[in-house]
Scaffold this motif. Structure first.
Motif, PDB file in Angstrom:
ATOM      1  N   GLY A  29      38.013  32.934  34.361  1.00 16.36           N
ATOM      2  CA  GLY A  29      37.826  33.895  35.444  1.00 16.36           C
ATOM      3  C   GLY A  29      37.819  35.345  35.027  1.00 16.36           C
ATOM      4  N   ASP A 170      27.763  44.406  41.752  1.00 19.60           N
ATOM      5  CA  ASP A 170      28.196  43.573  42.885  1.00 19.60           C
ATOM      6  C   ASP A 170      28.072  42.089  42.552  1.00 19.60           C
ATOM      7  N   LEU A 173      30.902  41.028  40.213  1.00 20.03           N
ATOM      8  CA  LEU A 173      32.161  40.889  40.943  1.00 20.03           C
ATOM      9  C   LEU A 173      32.154  39.647  41.835  1.00 20.03           C
ATOM     10  N   LYS A 174      30.986  39.283  42.384  1.00 19.85           N
ATOM     11  CA  LYS A 174      30.878  38.034  43.158  1.00 19.85           C
ATOM     12  C   LYS A 174      31.181  36.833  42.263  1.00 19.85           C
ATOM     13  N   LYS A 176      33.072  36.746  39.705  1.00 19.86           N
ATOM     14  CA  LYS A 176      34.526  36.692  39.489  1.00 19.86           C
ATOM     15  C   LYS A 176      35.228  36.086  40.699  1.00 19.86           C
ATOM     16  N   GLN A 177      34.778  36.470  41.890  1.00 24.64           N
ATOM     17  CA  GLN A 177      35.408  35.961  43.116  1.00 24.64           C
ATOM     18  C   GLN A 177      35.306  34.446  43.230  1.00 24.64           C
ATOM     19  N   ILE A 178      34.230  33.862  42.713  1.00 25.06           N
ATOM     20  CA  ILE A 178      34.085  32.400  42.803  1.00 25.06           C
ATOM     21  C   ILE A 178      34.611  31.694  41.546  1.00 25.06           C
ATOM     22  N   ASP A 197      38.108  43.142  33.010  1.00 32.25           N
ATOM     23  CA  ASP A 197      39.528  42.827  32.898  1.00 32.25           C
ATOM     24  C   ASP A 197      40.034  43.265  31.526  1.00 32.25           C
TER      25      ASP A 197
END
Length: 309
Positions: A29, A170, A173-174, A176-178, A197
């Motif tokens: 992640g 964007d 970052l999406k 990373k969110q999933i 990170d």
């Protein structure tokens, strides 16, 4: 457990050592960014990890998987967006995605990928009619079509305008969110600082430092640059400089006409004292700014080079 471990990678081209003793690991992640000047070995390192280029020596492991024993499985579990993407210009966005989906036993629905890369409205547009930013988003979509655990993005925003670049941010970052792991190379310091990170700075084929952006900046120095300009001219600036030198937190000063720059470890306290001085003297401050250290400062400090796009 790391999803990727790189141990003592080396690669030479004739007498040129492109990569020498590079080692790092990447956690699930994570957005892990490799930065460095042109010719530092970023792309060569990425191509070895992606299986596109054999290393002269060293180990690459995706968990328990290696390229020697598990090539087919690794190819199913990674997604790659190279610097030069192979898009089919005469096919539409949707057709490109659906074609690439047939290369894998399991793939994400094209409609779902188009939504993630914000190209649903362009689904029936031929690639040759897309903008540069839209083509880059599609290239990332193709890297995502097999629903990989790890996605490699090699300088995905190079040559794009600021708005198109932020559209790519964007998407990262999406991902990373999933829960996807992204390994990124970039020339842009702001990009690395905002997305990463951890950041790995590479120069002359070696890692010179590796940490979170905040930790790298904090490690560089505790000083902050403060700038003041005075409506009352050079005299006001010069007398304020003398007052600033009496402050224990001020490390050094620089005077130029009606402008004063100083470096302090306690900017708020220093400004409080200086405003007391200027108020007593009746001097008027026209402008003031506090400059925070950035990842670009870290880059220059560790490599001794100015950043080159």
């Amino acid at each position: 457990m790391p999803v990727l471990e790189v141990n003592r990678l080396r690669k030479s081209f004739g007498d040129v050592r492109a990569v020498e003793e590079i080692s790092f690991s990447v956690e699930p992640g994570e957005i892990f960014t490799i930065i460095g000047p042109n010719g530092a070995g970023k792309t060569t390192t990425l191509e070895m990890i992606e299986g596109l280029l054999p290393p002269d020596s060293g180990d690459i492991r995706f968990g328990s998987l290696t390229w020697v024993k598990d090539e087919d499985r690794i190819k199913r579990e990674i997604g790659v967006q190279p610097q030069s993407s192979a898009l089919f210009d005469l096919l539409t966005v949707q057709e490109n995605l659906e074609l690439f989906a047939t290369f894998y036993p399991h793939a994400r629905p094209a409609a779902e990928v188009m939504d993630m890369i914000s190209l649903t409205d362009q689904r029936n547009k031929h690639v040759k009619k897309l903008s540069g930013g839209q083509k880059q988003r599609l290239a990332i979509g193709l890297a995502m079509i097999n629903d990989p655990k790890i996605i490699f993005l090699d300088e995905p925003t190079t040559g794009l305008d600021p708005q198109a670049r932020r559209n790519i941010w964007d998407i990262v970052l999406k991902l990373k969110q999933i829960g996807k792991t992204t390994i990124l190379t970039t020339h842009y310091m702001e990009e690395a600082e905002k997305l990463s990170d951890r950041v790995c700075i590479v120069d002359q084929g070696k890692i010179v430092t590796l940490d979170t952006p905040a930790a790298l900046i904090d490690r560089l120095t505790k000083e902050r640059e403060v700038r003041l300009s005075f409506l009352d001219g050079a005299t006001a600036a010069a007398e304020t400089e003398q007052a600033a030198r009496q402050n224990a937190a001020v490390v050094r000063t620089e005077l130029e006409g009606a402008s004063l720059k100083l470096w302090t470890t306690k900017p708020e306290e220093t400004l409080y004292d200086l405003f007391g001085f200027t108020k007593d003297k009746g001097y008027r401050v026209e402008q003031i700014s506090i400059r925070e250290m950035s990842l670009e400062d870290v880059f220059i400090a560790f490599t001794g080079k100015e950043w080159r796009d």
